[in-house]
Design an enzyme around this catalytic site. Sequence first.
Site, PDB file in Angstrom:
ATOM      1  N   GLU A 186       0.786  -1.231   0.027  1.00  0.00           N
ATOM      2  CA  GLU A 186       0.027  -0.022  -0.082  1.00  0.00           C
ATOM      3  C   GLU A 186       0.914   1.167   0.102  1.00  0.00           C
ATOM      4  OE1 GLU A 186      -3.814   0.252   2.387  1.00  0.00           O
ATOM      5  OE2 GLU A 186      -3.387  -1.864   3.019  1.00  0.00           O
ATOM      6  N   HIS A 244       8.874 -26.580   4.260  1.00  0.00           N
ATOM      7  CA  HIS A 244       8.298 -27.708   3.712  1.00  0.00           C
ATOM      8  C   HIS A 244       7.986 -27.630   2.196  1.00  0.00           C
ATOM      9  CE1 HIS A 244       8.180 -30.183   7.683  1.00  0.00           C
ATOM     10  NE2 HIS A 244       8.183 -29.029   7.946  1.00  0.00           N
ATOM     11  N   LYS A 301     -13.848  -0.568  -4.539  1.00  0.00           N
ATOM     12  CA  LYS A 301     -14.999  -0.466  -3.764  1.00  0.00           C
ATOM     13  C   LYS A 301     -16.156   0.185  -4.715  1.00  0.00           C
ATOM     14  CE  LYS A 301     -12.587  -0.022   0.545  1.00  0.00           C
ATOM     15  NZ  LYS A 301     -12.179   0.765   1.805  1.00  0.00           N
TER      16      LYS A 301
END
Length: 344
Positions: free
Chosen positions: A233, A249, A340
Amino acid sequence: MTDLTRQAIDALDSGSVIEDALAMPHQMGDALWRADSAGIDRADRPLGLVVCGMGGSAVGGDLAAAAIGARAERPIVTSRGYAPPSWVGPGCLVLCSSYSGNTEETLASFEAAGAAGAPRVALTTGGKLAEAARAAGVPVIGVPSGMQPRSAVAYVTVGTLVCAELAGVTPSLRGEIEAAGALLESLCAEWGPDAGDSEATQLARTIGSAVALVYGAGSTAAPAGRWKTQINENAKAAAFRSELPEADHNEICAYGHDSAQVHAVFLEQPGAPERISRRVELTAGLAADAGVPVSRVQARGESGVEQVMSLVLLGDLVSIYMAALHDVDPTPVEPIERFKQALG
């Protein structure tokens, strides 16, 4: 830009994100006062605390859980989405955190938690969340307006710690919160733009234009996530977080194959369990041997709250310095706002 002075950063920083970061020491104490003033009932909640939120408003749940660590006597869970976990009910406290008060996912979770009979707290500057909370007689932790939501990290973290105490999740950590404020004040002097060359500016220059891969383990996993999102951001740059021991892993198979533009940053906790410290040492060595640039960062302070918040402050400043080095205004997040609006 190569100049990381206060004047140069201020010329780029349209919303004073740097000032909000440097205000973190004061915000710790102010956040504690605001949480205490909300009138939240103390009650032992056997199902613990659930923090509902998104983005910068949710990160306080992760950071608080990291600071509490093994001292947690009840669960503390962060819920990101339109509904809290299905088991939420009278046995847990639900903290609904939305800086704007208008985050649709958090509003939906507030209603769902109420329908499930869970006691609730709202943390917000206002908006629909504050209106709904006050109409329902729900305590509201008020947060100062005028910041970017991600800059309210001290408020959401301290608010969560207080709720955790009042729900019986943890013993009081008020002393640690106050001590963290004092530590952050000294770190602002050490890492801030008025300090000149520092660990924070050196890290920003070292990462440069590479993709930051930020590793955490145990209590540093949540700060690693904060570093990732702040680089996204503030610096408008790609970054990823990873966690040990899981990365050992799978992820280490990629070292030396597709990692030329990656810079690995390992966040370390002083006094970490020996097995974790050993994993960090080995993983950082594997990355370096494969040609991946590596930086290692130690948390500061004695307590869990101090160590977590020291890493938060350092990551925030590094991300702002990275923005300045690339002539990027750290404040606006236009893609998020456009998304948005498109969502409706």
